[in-house]
Design a protein around this motif. Structure first.
Motif, PDB file in Angstrom:
ATOM      1  N   THR A 140      96.329  68.247  66.377  1.00 47.47           N
ATOM      2  CA  THR A 140      96.196  66.800  66.586  1.00 47.47           C
ATOM      3  C   THR A 140      95.509  66.504  67.946  1.00 47.47           C
ATOM      4  O   THR A 140      95.245  67.442  68.765  1.00 47.47           O
ATOM      5  N   VAL A 141      94.797  65.304  68.200  1.00 48.48           N
ATOM      6  CA  VAL A 141      94.387  64.987  69.492  1.00 48.48           C
ATOM      7  C   VAL A 141      95.277  65.213  70.806  1.00 48.48           C
ATOM      8  O   VAL A 141      94.739  66.124  71.848  1.00 48.48           O
ATOM      9  N   HIS A 142      96.214  65.000  70.637  1.00 47.16           N
ATOM     10  CA  HIS A 142      97.477  65.185  71.694  1.00 47.16           C
ATOM     11  C   HIS A 142      97.238  66.821  71.864  1.00 47.16           C
ATOM     12  O   HIS A 142      97.374  67.220  73.114  1.00 47.16           O
ATOM     13  N   GLU A 143      97.684  67.458  70.868  1.00 47.44           N
ATOM     14  CA  GLU A 143      97.818  68.798  71.042  1.00 47.44           C
ATOM     15  C   GLU A 143      96.619  69.723  71.703  1.00 47.44           C
ATOM     16  O   GLU A 143      96.627  70.645  72.261  1.00 47.44           O
ATOM     17  N   LYS A 144      95.405  69.146  71.161  1.00 44.83           N
ATOM     18  CA  LYS A 144      94.147  69.877  71.544  1.00 44.83           C
ATOM     19  C   LYS A 144      94.115  69.585  73.216  1.00 44.83           C
ATOM     20  O   LYS A 144      93.660  70.383  73.742  1.00 44.83           O
ATOM     21  N   LEU A 145      94.421  68.210  73.587  1.00 45.31           N
ATOM     22  CA  LEU A 145      94.333  67.698  74.901  1.00 45.31           C
ATOM     23  C   LEU A 145      95.286  68.768  75.929  1.00 45.31           C
ATOM     24  O   LEU A 145      94.921  69.076  76.892  1.00 45.31           O
ATOM     25  N   ARG A 146      96.535  69.006  75.207  1.00 47.67           N
ATOM     26  CA  ARG A 146      97.506  69.666  76.018  1.00 47.67           C
ATOM     27  C   ARG A 146      97.077  71.132  76.362  1.00 47.67           C
ATOM     28  O   ARG A 146      97.234  71.703  77.266  1.00 47.67           O
ATOM     29  N   ASP A 211     100.028  64.049  81.967  1.00 49.58           N
ATOM     30  CA  ASP A 211     100.065  62.699  81.657  1.00 49.58           C
ATOM     31  C   ASP A 211      98.783  62.004  81.832  1.00 49.58           C
ATOM     32  O   ASP A 211      98.217  61.311  80.938  1.00 49.58           O
ATOM     33  N   ILE A 214      95.911  63.309  79.734  1.00 44.48           N
ATOM     34  CA  ILE A 214      95.881  62.696  78.197  1.00 44.48           C
ATOM     35  C   ILE A 214      95.389  61.192  78.405  1.00 44.48           C
ATOM     36  O   ILE A 214      94.574  60.813  77.471  1.00 44.48           O
ATOM     37  N   GLU A 215      95.964  60.642  79.285  1.00 44.25           N
ATOM     38  CA  GLU A 215      95.811  59.135  78.918  1.00 44.25           C
ATOM     39  C   GLU A 215      94.316  58.883  79.671  1.00 44.25           C
ATOM     40  O   GLU A 215      93.667  58.216  79.001  1.00 44.25           O
ATOM     41  N   CYS A 217      91.693  61.211  79.178  1.00 43.58           N
ATOM     42  CA  CYS A 217      90.968  61.312  77.973  1.00 43.58           C
ATOM     43  C   CYS A 217      90.917  60.285  76.871  1.00 43.58           C
ATOM     44  O   CYS A 217      89.909  60.189  76.356  1.00 43.58           O
ATOM     45  N   GLN A 218      92.175  59.756  76.482  1.00 41.05           N
ATOM     46  CA  GLN A 218      92.417  59.170  75.297  1.00 41.05           C
ATOM     47  C   GLN A 218      91.574  57.632  75.481  1.00 41.05           C
ATOM     48  O   GLN A 218      91.270  56.967  74.699  1.00 41.05           O
TER      49      GLN A 218
END
Length: 234
Positions: A140-146, A211, A214-215, A217-218
Motif C-alpha cells: 500500500t502507499v502507507h507501506e511504501k512510505l514507511r 507521521d 507520511i502526512e 508525502c500524502q
C-alpha cells in the motif's frame, strides 16, 4: 538482483512447468547454507503467490548460492542491475578509465542494503529480499512510505535529520546525475533536501518523524512524484 527482477517480470509470460520442476524447487531449497522459511509462510507474509516465490527463489539462488548476501556482494549485484553504477562506464582515448565518466552507485547500494537488512546483522536472506520486494512492488502507499522512511532513517533512531536526508539524496544524484539531461547542477541535492525538509518538518524541531513524513508525502503531489525516483532505481 537484476536476474531476480528479470525473472519476476517474466512470470506472466511463462507457461506452467511440469510438477517435476516444482519438486526440484523444493529440493533445491535444502541445498544452500541458509534455508528460507517455508513457502506457505512467506506466501502468507507477502503479496506473492507460492508459484511467484518459487520463481523468485530460483533467481535469488542463482545469484546467491549460499542463500545469504553480504554488503559487498549486494553492491556487485546492484551494479549489474543499474548498468552505470559502481563501475567505469567509458574509456578515455588513452584507453584508461576516465573519472569524469564514473557514476557511483556504491553509496546508494550501501543504504539500500541497510534497509533490506532488517536484522542489522550484515546479511540479507531470501526472506528479507522478498519482504522488501513485496512492499515496493505491491504494498500500500502507507507501506511504501514507511519503507522509504526507514531507508532515510540511516541511524534507525526513528527520526530523519537533514544530514541523513542529504546523504541519501546525494547518493541518488551521484548515481544518476551524470546520466540526466540537462546535467544536474552540483548544488541540486542540497536544494532538493531544503525543499523536502521545509515541507516535512512541520513543528520545526530539526527532525522528521514517521507521521510527519507520511502526512507530508500524502498531501503533496509533487513529493509523491519525487518519491517515485526510488521505484525507478529499484
Amino acid at each position: 538482483m537484476g536476474a531476480v527482477m528479470g525473472t519476476f517480470s517474466s512470470l506472466q509470460t511463462k507457461q506452467r512447468r511440469p510438477s517435476k520442476d516444482k519438486i526440484e524447487d523444493e529440493l533445491e531449497m535444502t541445498t544452500v547454507c541458509h534455508r528460507p522459511e517455508g513457502l506457505e509462510q512467506l506466501e502468507a507474509q507477502t503479496n506473492f503467490t507460492k508459484r511467484e516465490l518459487q520463481v523468485l527463489y530460483r533467481g535469488f539462488k542463482n545469484e546467491c548460492p549460499s542463500g545469504v548476501v553480504n554488503e559487498e556482494t549486494f553492491k556487485q549485484i546492484y551494479a549489474q542491475f543499474f548498468p552505470h553504477g559502481g563501475k567505469w562506464s567509458a574509456l578515455c582515448l588513452s584507453g584508461s578509465p576516465c573519472p569524469l565518466c564514473l557514476s557511483d552507485a556504491s553509496m546508494y547500494a550501501h543504504y539500500l542494503f541497510n534497509a533490506f537488512d532488517t536484522a542489522q546483522n550484515g546479511s540479507v536472506k531470501f526472506e528479507d529480499f522478498v519482504m522488501a520486494l513485496s512492499i515496493l512492488l505491491r504494498g500500500t502507499v502507507h507501506e511504501k512510505l514507511r519503507w522509504t522512511f526507514n531507508l532515510y532513517d540511516i541511524n534507525k533512531d526513528g527520526y530523519i535529520n537533514k544530514e541523513e536526508m542529504m546523504d541519501i539524496v546525494k547518493a541518488i544524484y551521484d548515481m544518476m546525475g551524470k546520466y540526466t539531461y540537462p546535467v544536474l547542477k552540483e548544488e541540486a541535492p542540497r536544494q532538493h533536501v531544503e525543499v523536502f525538509f521545509q515541507k516535512m518538518d512541520k513543528n520545526k524541531d530539526g527532525v522528521v518523524t514517521l507521521d510527519e513524513f507520511i502526512e507530508s508525502c500524502q498531501e503533496d503531489d509533487n513529493i509523491m512524484r519525487s518519491l517515485q525516483l526510488f521505484e525507478n532505481v529499484m
